[in-house]
Write a protein that holds these residues in place. Structure first.
Motif: not given
Ligand code: MG
Ligand code: ADP
Ligand code: ASP
Length: 405
Positions: A7, A151, A154, A209
């Protein structure tokens, strides 16, 4: 044949030049009999820019339309990376979340992956192509597009790795791995070579994060190892796994911070049964998460109730606070966003006397006032003035000698 899911985050794909660099990196990983699925985030600050754009059109954009809009960021970066790969001579195909079979709950903007039907991805791999999947997005049973929370790419990556039975999942970012504190605040923060799922989950939830907490939860549930490392530099980075080597386990793992916090105080609430429920029910109904709660009893039968919420929920909270204060017979309320959270995370926290005192002493030594405290099995969180958050993180990092690991 080794199957990997990689990723690449927003900074890694921020410009056409960086997309070409990522393509080169993907091609390098294909050596040694590897097949790859690559999950991408939106380019640079695209998601923030799209959110700002929506708010220029309306102060209260509907969540469904926000998902249509925000998912566009990843829908752009995925085909661009596929083109860069093709141009470099590697067969590649991009897929949206829908095409990759990522099925989610109906909670727009915070949807959860409920299932992945990866047939198309498997077919493309079998045809010898690198599959580039748009992260952060999925689809409900009603074919509505959803996004997975900030986020969320992920989580797309880890869930795909699990669904595809991948050998490993790599999260490539602008940092060399999970550090003992945010390297933007603490220049001598160290890369943690190995960290257990439970510690990483607390660390991520407390503000580290670099990996979304939900991604860690899924990895733990399915024992999928995550490797966090830099897109641009060589280096082994961090492995998130079930059993880090014993000597790697420290009492304090790291210091996390979070600025997206606001504090609400209801003043002089009558002290009687049922009051807490009347305060917090309306927040639950609005989908506003309440975090740390502190109640101070006065001697006249009233209490001040303070709690924290995400700053991004403050505008909606303000719209209901007048009514909530009236309903519970409070004298009034205050709401402020000039606070931050600083957390000390580590599995040895509870079993080691003196750690909490050391945290408080360190903050006091730096002249930082603690407004609220919350503790868990492996974390201690203090709410402090936002202006001092950098000082707090650096002071705690030094006090626990984390630059020496
Ligand atoms: Mg991120
Ligand atoms: P990406 O766009 O690759 O997903 P993010 O911005 O989501 O990247 O996450 C990487 C950022 O996380 C880093 O730039 C760093 O500032 C921040 N960060 C916060 N805490 C940590 C930590 N403990 N270790 C590493 N990075 C951290
Ligand atoms: N683009 C989304 C965000 O900025 C998802 C991600 O980057 O993981 O939150």
């Amino acid at each position: 044949m080794t199957r990997i899911v990689q990723k690449y985050g927003g900074t890694s794909v921020a410009t056409p030049g960086k997309l070409r660099l990522v393509a080169r990196r993907v091609r390098e990983s294909l050596r040694n009999d590897v097949e790859a699925v690559v999950v991408v985030s939106a380019m640079g600050d695209t998601t923030d820019e799209l959110i700002a754009l929506a708010h220029q059109v309306t102060s209260d954009p509907p969540s469904r339309e926000m998902d249509m809009l925000l998912s566009a960021g990843e829908t752009i970066s995925a085909p661009l990376l596929a083109m860069a790969l093709e141009a470099a001579g590697t067969a590649a195909v991009s897929l949206t979340g829908v095409q990759a079979g990522i099925r989610t709950s109906r909670a727009h903007r915070t949807a959860r992956i409920v299932d992945i039907v990866p047939q198309r991805v498997l077919d493309e791999l079998a045809a010898g192509r690198v599959v580039v999947v748009a992260g952060f997005q999925g689809v409900t049973d009603e074919m509505e597009v959803t996004t997975l929370g900030r986020g969320g790419s992920d989580t797309s990556a880890v869930a795909l790795a699990v669904a595809l039975g991948a050998d490993r999942c790599e999260i490539l970012s602008d940092v060399a791995g999970v550090h003992t504190a945010d390297p933007r605040l603490v220049p001598d923060a160290r890369v943690i070579p190995e960290i257990a799922y439970d510690e990483m989950l607390e660390f991520a939830a407390a503000g580290a994060v670099v990996v979304q907490p939900r991604a860690v939860e899924i990895a733990e549930a399915y024992s999928m190892a995550i490797e966090v490392r830099s897109t641009f530099d060589e280096g082994t980075g961090t492995v998130i796994c079930r059993h880090p080597r014993m000597e790697e386990r420290q009492k304090v793992r790291g210091i996390a911070h979070q600025n997206d916090v606001a504090k609400v105080t209801l003043l002089r609430v009558p002290d009687r049964p049922g009051v807490a429920a009347s305060i917090f029910d309306p927040f639950g109904q609005q989908g506003i998460n309440v975090d740390i709660i502190v109640q101070n009893l006065a001697h006249d039968g009233t209490t001040d109730v303070s709690f924290t919420i995400a700053e991004s929920d403050l505008r909606r909270a303000r719209m209901m606070l007048g009514a909530v204060a009236r309903d519970v017979g409070a004298q009034g309320y205050m709401a402020t966003a000039d606070i931050a959270k600083v957390s000390v995370v580590g599995t040895g926290l509870r079993g080691t006397p003196g750690i909490f005192a050391k945290v408080f002493r360190t903050l006091a030594g730096a002249g930082i006032n603690i407004e609220m405290i919350s503790t868990g099995e492996i974390h201690l969180t203090c709410i402090i003035e936002r202006e001092r958050v950098g000082d707090a993180v650096r002071a705690l990092h030094t006090a626990f000698e984390l630059e020496k690991i």
